[in-house]
Design an enzyme around this catalytic site. Sequence first.
Site, PDB file in Angstrom:
ATOM      1  N   ASP A 114       0.797  -1.236   0.000  1.00 41.13           N
ATOM      2  CA  ASP A 114       0.000   0.000   0.000  1.00 41.13           C
ATOM      3  C   ASP A 114       0.823   1.278   0.000  1.00 41.13           C
ATOM      4  O   ASP A 114       0.303   2.343   0.307  1.00 41.13           O
ATOM      5  CB  ASP A 114      -1.003   0.000   1.173  1.00 41.13           C
ATOM      6  CG  ASP A 114      -0.414   0.531   2.461  1.00 41.13           C
ATOM      7  OD1 ASP A 114       0.791   0.326   2.695  1.00 41.13           O
ATOM      8  OD2 ASP A 114      -1.165   1.157   3.227  1.00 41.13           O
ATOM      9  N   GLU A 115       2.109   1.184  -0.347  1.00 39.67           N
ATOM     10  CA  GLU A 115       2.868   2.432  -0.353  1.00 39.67           C
ATOM     11  C   GLU A 115       3.964   2.441  -1.412  1.00 39.67           C
ATOM     12  O   GLU A 115       4.476   1.397  -1.798  1.00 39.67           O
ATOM     13  CB  GLU A 115       3.455   2.715   1.027  1.00 39.67           C
ATOM     14  CG  GLU A 115       4.520   1.747   1.464  1.00 39.67           C
ATOM     15  CD  GLU A 115       4.766   1.821   2.975  1.00 39.67           C
ATOM     16  OE1 GLU A 115       3.910   1.326   3.725  1.00 39.67           O
ATOM     17  OE2 GLU A 115       5.796   2.355   3.377  1.00 39.67           O
TER      18      GLU A 115
END
Length: 357
Positions: free
Chosen positions: A106-107
């Site tokens: 998620d990053e």
Amino acid sequence: MRVIMLIDMDYFFAACEELRRPELKNKPVVVGADPKKGKGRGVVSTCNYVARKYGIHSGMPISMAYRLKPDAVFLPVDEDYYEQMSNKVMEIVKGFADRFEQASIDEAFIDVSQRAKDYSEALELAKRIKQEIAEKTGLPCSIGIGPNKLIAKMACEAAKPNGIKLVKEEEAKEFIQNMPIEKLYGVGKKTAEKLKQAGFATVKDVANSSPMKLMDMFGSYGAEIYKYANAIDDSEVEESYEVKSIGRETTFEKDTEDTEKMEKAIEKMAQEIEAEIKSQGLAFSTVTLKLRFANFDEHLKSTSINYAASSSEEIAKLAKQLLHEYYHGDELVRKVGVRVSGLKKFKGQKRLSEFIG
Ligand code: TTP
Ligand code: MG
Ligand code: MG
């Protein structure tokens, strides 16, 4: 001047669940192991901010989360679905980057030094990224902006939830040095504990220590910790090229910190990779090790040799070297991957060993 951003999705797995079931929106949502009415084993993967108000957080035993809020909505981990949403987000982010590096499901870090001349342009760009992610996926995120990856990452933490935070180069030291040690990027639980036992309480204490002392404690990793504590991070945002490569991944049944287990997995994958590259008549010159931690952070480390090799021993040897260089036992490991690239055709020439074997 370098301008680096870290874009990290807010309460990612739980936000994905809210997206496909909007009726969950204002309820406490916990994604993770089955709580089995409080008897369940396993942990919370993540939870939404409503659930966080009750003290629930990632990594907590699911039984404890159940005790804190028995009537929360408990959902199992649907990794495939989150990967799909992740891919959508990453495609958008790439479009705004001079250089792009995914760091977790998620990053991602992006270098925007070319397209943002100064900090105010960087802020405008971050707003546009956030807006486009929201419009195209419906998911919230936070963005940290800074002069390097370390500061961008820590600024993003400070921006959460649903925010943007800019830390300028001249503000960077002050920004990180009042933080507790375990907040320092690159320092995990075990390392933080050792530092505390040695009398360090804040990042500032580490910064005011000497690189020698830290190297005595942690080897070359100690020099890195010293740099981090001084807000220095020269590492580049590493483009992960979609080069032709052959690889394998192993997800452990139970997250582990046992390096022997990881080595066994590496050896097995190396053999499979050898079989595949040999069947295609190929040789490699680069080996990449991937570690996915229990918290879904991902680390890719590569090493190259200046000749073409094809044996599983060579693959395993290089991958294990990378493992020992970069894994400090701070996090549980969920998945190990090995990949070879820099592939070339063996031009009809067989090696002596293959004639004998
Ligand atoms: P994070 O980005 O660390 O956390 P988050 O997105 O849930 O929340 P935040 O708003 O604070 O960023 O992790 C991304 C996903 O990785 C998370 O949604 C679920 C998974 N994860 C785990 O499975 N276990 C963990 O211990 C952590 C930290 C994350
Ligand atoms: Mg997140
Ligand atoms: Mg994250």
